[in-house]
Scaffold this motif. Structure first.
Motif, mmCIF file in Angstrom:
data_model
loop_
_atom_site.group_PDB
_atom_site.id
_atom_site.type_symbol
_atom_site.label_atom_id
_atom_site.label_comp_id
_atom_site.label_asym_id
_atom_site.label_seq_id
_atom_site.Cartn_x
_atom_site.Cartn_y
_atom_site.Cartn_z
ATOM 1 N N TYR A 28 -20.815 9.208 21.338
ATOM 2 C CA TYR A 28 -21.346 8.584 20.133
ATOM 3 C C TYR A 28 -21.158 9.396 18.849
ATOM 4 C CZ TYR A 28 -23.618 5.538 23.524
ATOM 5 O OH TYR A 28 -23.854 4.665 24.546
ATOM 6 N N ASN A 29 -20.807 10.655 18.967
ATOM 7 C CA ASN A 29 -20.687 11.522 17.791
ATOM 8 C C ASN A 29 -19.240 11.709 17.369
ATOM 9 O OD1 ASN A 29 -23.418 11.909 17.960
ATOM 10 N ND2 ASN A 29 -23.310 14.092 18.445
ATOM 11 N N MET A 135 -15.868 19.467 6.265
ATOM 12 C CA MET A 135 -16.369 18.360 7.084
ATOM 13 C C MET A 135 -17.405 18.936 8.021
ATOM 14 S SD MET A 135 -12.511 17.075 7.777
ATOM 15 C CE MET A 135 -12.045 18.818 7.591
ATOM 16 N N ILE A 136 -18.679 18.578 7.840
ATOM 17 C CA ILE A 136 -19.739 19.301 8.529
ATOM 18 C C ILE A 136 -20.961 18.410 8.731
ATOM 19 C CG2 ILE A 136 -20.884 20.232 6.454
ATOM 20 C CD1 ILE A 136 -20.894 22.984 8.002
ATOM 21 N N TYR A 137 -21.739 18.747 9.740
ATOM 22 C CA TYR A 137 -22.963 18.011 10.041
ATOM 23 C C TYR A 137 -23.968 18.130 8.905
ATOM 24 C CZ TYR A 137 -27.357 16.994 12.575
ATOM 25 O OH TYR A 137 -28.578 16.501 12.970
ATOM 26 N N ARG A 164 -24.037 11.159 8.086
ATOM 27 C CA ARG A 164 -24.989 10.234 7.483
ATOM 28 C C ARG A 164 -26.382 10.431 8.074
ATOM 29 N NH1 ARG A 164 -24.751 5.450 4.666
ATOM 30 N NH2 ARG A 164 -22.492 5.607 4.651
ATOM 31 N N HIS A 165 -26.444 10.772 9.374
ATOM 32 C CA HIS A 165 -27.719 10.952 10.052
ATOM 33 C C HIS A 165 -27.909 12.422 10.416
ATOM 34 C CE1 HIS A 165 -26.541 6.702 11.345
ATOM 35 N NE2 HIS A 165 -27.476 6.568 10.427
ATOM 36 N N ILE A 166 -29.122 12.931 10.280
ATOM 37 C CA ILE A 166 -29.503 14.283 10.686
ATOM 38 C C ILE A 166 -30.757 14.163 11.547
ATOM 39 C CG2 ILE A 166 -30.318 16.534 9.892
ATOM 40 C CD1 ILE A 166 -28.567 16.215 7.442
ATOM 41 N N PHE A 167 -30.760 14.795 12.703
ATOM 42 C CA PHE A 167 -31.823 14.590 13.694
ATOM 43 C C PHE A 167 -33.171 15.114 13.222
ATOM 44 C CE2 PHE A 167 -34.269 16.048 17.384
ATOM 45 C CZ PHE A 167 -34.349 14.864 18.108
ATOM 46 N N ASP A 168 -33.208 16.350 12.740
ATOM 47 C CA ASP A 168 -34.467 16.991 12.374
ATOM 48 C C ASP A 168 -34.837 16.666 10.928
ATOM 49 O OD1 ASP A 168 -36.527 19.263 13.089
ATOM 50 O OD2 ASP A 168 -35.729 19.800 11.122
ATOM 51 N N MET A 192 -20.295 9.957 6.674
ATOM 52 C CA MET A 192 -19.555 9.271 7.720
ATOM 53 C C MET A 192 -20.050 7.850 7.923
ATOM 54 S SD MET A 192 -17.145 11.164 8.873
ATOM 55 C CE MET A 192 -16.786 10.564 10.512
ATOM 56 N N PRO A 193 -19.216 6.984 8.509
ATOM 57 C CA PRO A 193 -19.631 5.600 8.783
ATOM 58 C C PRO A 193 -20.833 5.538 9.713
ATOM 59 C CG PRO A 193 -17.255 5.831 8.994
ATOM 60 C CD PRO A 193 -17.802 7.216 8.854
ATOM 61 N N THR A 194 -21.543 4.435 9.655
ATOM 62 C CA THR A 194 -22.780 4.290 10.413
ATOM 63 C C THR A 194 -22.560 4.100 11.901
ATOM 64 O OG1 THR A 194 -22.759 1.926 9.926
ATOM 65 C CG2 THR A 194 -24.019 3.329 8.435
ATOM 66 N N TYR A 195 -21.312 3.841 12.345
ATOM 67 C CA TYR A 195 -21.117 3.620 13.778
ATOM 68 C C TYR A 195 -21.104 4.920 14.573
ATOM 69 C CZ TYR A 195 -16.256 3.731 11.944
ATOM 70 O OH TYR A 195 -15.105 4.024 11.276
ATOM 71 N N TYR A 196 -21.201 6.075 13.928
ATOM 72 C CA TYR A 196 -21.426 7.332 14.640
ATOM 73 C C TYR A 196 -22.919 7.645 14.648
ATOM 74 C CZ TYR A 196 -16.461 8.019 13.661
ATOM 75 O OH TYR A 196 -15.116 7.859 13.564
ATOM 76 N N ASP A 197 -23.425 8.159 15.772
ATOM 77 C CA ASP A 197 -24.801 8.651 15.768
ATOM 78 C C ASP A 197 -24.913 9.834 14.810
ATOM 79 O OD1 ASP A 197 -25.364 6.729 17.618
ATOM 80 O OD2 ASP A 197 -26.310 8.079 19.057
ATOM 81 N N PHE A 198 -24.027 10.816 15.005
ATOM 82 C CA PHE A 198 -24.006 11.992 14.143
ATOM 83 C C PHE A 198 -22.557 12.417 13.921
ATOM 84 C CE2 PHE A 198 -27.927 12.244 16.634
ATOM 85 C CZ PHE A 198 -28.872 12.261 15.618
#
Length: 314
Positions: A28-29, A135-137, A164-168, A192-198
């Protein structure tokens, strides 16, 4: 411990990547990694030296989970068990990479954090002459955030593509503070596009000449201040993580990365803080499985000297 490194047969192959052993990472990432073969023994020797030193200071791991009798029977079974490999996900619009083997690569630097990592990273940023593609989380370190802004305002072409999403939540808040500072300072950021979890990869390209790949984010615990890090039980303990960074020089790697960026990066200025983009790269795990080698797609043969920092962690 934040590193994601595998050494096979004491150096036959060494992988350095952003990938955790989790379903989310594999399926998913957006992830990135490199496989370095036995022609670069110095890489394996360096990684194993760090591993052996950490192992000698490590504590026994005591599981705290409880298991049912049927689960324990499965765990303790000596029988050959079937491996069920799930198919890769099919994501409409996603850019899918393939296996890429490159031989003419120079390993120009290899270092581990927390040992002098922040200074080594800042030194490499200080060498940038024309462009920096990151390119980084997440970017949550104030000093590194300021470095990006300073580079941009000095005329360096800085491209920042983030998850786009960060867990913490605390990391998300720190990242938003950094990104707002950068945007207010004149930088343009894409997510990043929304179809990736992270979007979990950690790659930066300096002056279209060097590709740096890290297991750590640009955060205070992945790149902490200092050079001596006491154990957790000490009163002067510092929150610091073990990570690795490998820097490579190869026209073929850079050309592939930048050609893909031209083809797949979508710039849509719609007034939002960040807008969608399709990540460019040649050694990225999109949603393909590890077992098909879409995860680790560059086999690197050394053709130059290896530089490493002296390790001084406690």
């Amino acid at each position: 411990m934040h590193s994601k490194v595998i050494v096979i047969d004491r150096g036959t192959k060494t992988s350095i990547s952003s990938v955790n052993f989790s379903k989310t990472s594999f399926m998913y990432n957006r992830e990135a990694g490199v496989v370095i073969d036995s022609r670069c023994e110095a890489v394996a020797e360096f990684v194993l030296g760090v591993f052996d030193a950490d192992w000698a200071q490590a504590m026994d791991y005591v599981p705290t989970d409880t298991y049912s009798s049927s689960q324990m029977a499965y765990i303790n079974s000596s029988a050959t068990l079937p491996v069920n490999v799930p198919p890769p996900r099919n994501i409409n619009g996603a850019y899918v990479t393939g296996l890429k083997t490159i031989d003419s690569v120079s390993i120009i630097n290899l270092y581990t954090s927390p040992d002098f990592a922040l200074g080594t990273l800042q030194e490499s940023l200080g060498s940038v002459q024309s462009s920096l593609r990151l390119m980084i989380y997440q970017v949550t370190d104030d000093g590194l955030c300021d470095s990006l802004l300073n580079l941009s305002q000095s005329g360096i072409n800085v491209t920042l593509l983030v998850s786009r999403h960060i867990f913490d939540y605390s990391d998300w808040k720190a990242a938003q503070d950094c990104y707002k500072k950068l945007i207010n300072g004149g930088m343009y950021i894409q997510s990043m596009p929304t179809y990736y979890d992270f979007s979990h990869q950690k790659i930066w390209i300096i002056d279209s000449k060097e590709v740096h790949l890290s297991t750590g984010n640009w955060s205070p615990h992945d790149y902490p201040l200092g050079s001596t890090f006491p154990p957790h039980t000490s009163s002067d303990w510092i929150d610091a993580s073990r990570n690795f960074v490998v820097a490579m020089a190869s026209e073929e790697i850079v050309d592939c990365l930048e050609s893909y960026s031209t083809k797949t990066l979508s710039v849509e200025r719609n007034g939002n803080l960040m807008t969608e983009a399709s990540l460019f790269t040649i050694f990225i795990l999109e949603h393909a499985p590890f077992w098909n080698m879409a995860l680790l797609c560059i086999h690197v043969g050394i053709s130059s000297r290896l530089y490493s920092q002296d390790r001084k962690s406690g």
